[in-house]
Enzyme design. Sequence first.
Site, PDB file in Angstrom:
ATOM      1  N   GLN A  10      44.953  32.084  44.551  1.00  0.00           N
ATOM      2  CA  GLN A  10      44.565  30.706  44.798  1.00  0.00           C
ATOM      3  C   GLN A  10      45.035  29.812  43.649  1.00  0.00           C
ATOM      4  OE1 GLN A  10      40.314  32.058  46.568  1.00  0.00           O
ATOM      5  NE2 GLN A  10      40.558  29.853  46.330  1.00  0.00           N
ATOM      6  N   SER A  91      44.764  38.256  41.384  1.00  0.00           N
ATOM      7  CA  SER A  91      43.572  38.098  42.203  1.00  0.00           C
ATOM      8  C   SER A  91      43.900  38.358  43.676  1.00  0.00           C
ATOM      9  CB  SER A  91      42.967  36.702  41.999  1.00  0.00           C
ATOM     10  OG  SER A  91      41.706  36.581  42.627  1.00  0.00           O
ATOM     11  N   LEU A  92      43.804  37.344  44.524  1.00  0.00           N
ATOM     12  CA  LEU A  92      44.137  37.495  45.937  1.00  0.00           C
ATOM     13  C   LEU A  92      45.515  38.127  46.132  1.00  0.00           C
ATOM     14  CD1 LEU A  92      43.708  36.718  49.026  1.00  0.00           C
ATOM     15  CD2 LEU A  92      45.065  34.705  48.447  1.00  0.00           C
ATOM     16  N   ARG A 116      36.516  37.832  52.516  1.00  0.00           N
ATOM     17  CA  ARG A 116      36.388  37.805  51.053  1.00  0.00           C
ATOM     18  C   ARG A 116      36.088  36.391  50.566  1.00  0.00           C
ATOM     19  NH1 ARG A 116      40.206  37.070  46.736  1.00  0.00           N
ATOM     20  NH2 ARG A 116      39.830  38.391  44.895  1.00  0.00           N
ATOM     21  N   HIS A 200      35.676  36.194  39.675  1.00  0.00           N
ATOM     22  CA  HIS A 200      35.863  37.219  38.655  1.00  0.00           C
ATOM     23  C   HIS A 200      34.785  37.224  37.583  1.00  0.00           C
ATOM     24  CE1 HIS A 200      39.637  37.971  40.628  1.00  0.00           C
ATOM     25  NE2 HIS A 200      39.978  36.708  40.458  1.00  0.00           N
ATOM     26  N   GLN A 249      37.683  44.211  41.008  1.00  0.00           N
ATOM     27  CA  GLN A 249      38.428  43.006  40.666  1.00  0.00           C
ATOM     28  C   GLN A 249      37.633  41.739  40.929  1.00  0.00           C
ATOM     29  OE1 GLN A 249      40.063  40.556  43.338  1.00  0.00           O
ATOM     30  NE2 GLN A 249      42.170  41.260  43.091  1.00  0.00           N
TER      31      GLN A 249
END
Length: 319
Positions: A10, A91-92, A116, A200, A249
């Site tokens: 993102q 991340s994603l 998610r 996170h 994560q």
Amino acid sequence: MALAFVFPGQGSQSIGMLSDLAAEDASVLATFEEASEVLGYDLWRLVQDGPLEDLNATERTQPAMLAAGVAVWRIWRKRGGPSPTIMSGHSLGEFTALVCADSLDFAEAIDLVRFRGRIMQDAVPMGEGAMAAVLGLENEQIREICAEAAMGQVLEPVNFNAPGQVVIAGNAAAVTRGLELCKQRGAKLAVLLKVSVPAHSALMRPAARHLEERLASVQVRVPLVPEIYTVDVKRHGSPDAIRRALVQQLHSPVLWVDTVRAMVASNVGTFVECGPGKILTGLNRRIERRKDIDVFAIYNIETIETAITGSWEKLDAAR
């Protein structure tokens, strides 16, 4: 020298992204149509027309970014781009990498990242969490500031993006206190990010439990291309280990600097960012300044062809 593909998370989304690539190759629209069938709304129209507030909603951003990365990957491979030696994602982006490595089915991954995004937002009510970018302080300084400013709430460094560039996250009030301390102690920049989910951080632990339950029913195959996971800077090849890394994560820092340096140490000489922007490319150049390391961002036909031809001799020798 080896080739690494990296996938953004993102923050790289924008209204109109990949429009030039879509005009050149029908694979983009086809990929977004596949995603739209899963989602039940026109994802491509959202990406092209907005409104921006809807695109930036976490449960919509994540499918949009995954579809964008997969669309670019498909065109790269169709046009003769070689398969990388290793992958990673921010991340994603780890989910996008798994789709491109044939570890996750695309349609199932689209639904998974929508889920998610939803559980991430549900874990912390709107306005109660925040993230902020801090430039110009050492990692240890930021850890000390977070500990001091938390005052019983959650405040943690969550993205180690580049030397001197860290993102902090937690309860909104704690983030505000942390920003003031960062400014007082000499940060070049300390600014809130336009997100409502403190990704996170420890506040994501409830979401992580929901993700763990969901992943138990998702088919995960051994990836065709290995991936380094940013939670521990290790490769995880078995489906169960991959599931654990994806869960951890969600509430653990993204160790992007260490991940890039680990890939360089494993003989990676070319990084290709696969997605709609070049945020990771900028970070990677700051992390690794060696002149013999090539860094590309591919997001339209011109950049795809430049990456293929510009690094072909190295890539061909590595295969």
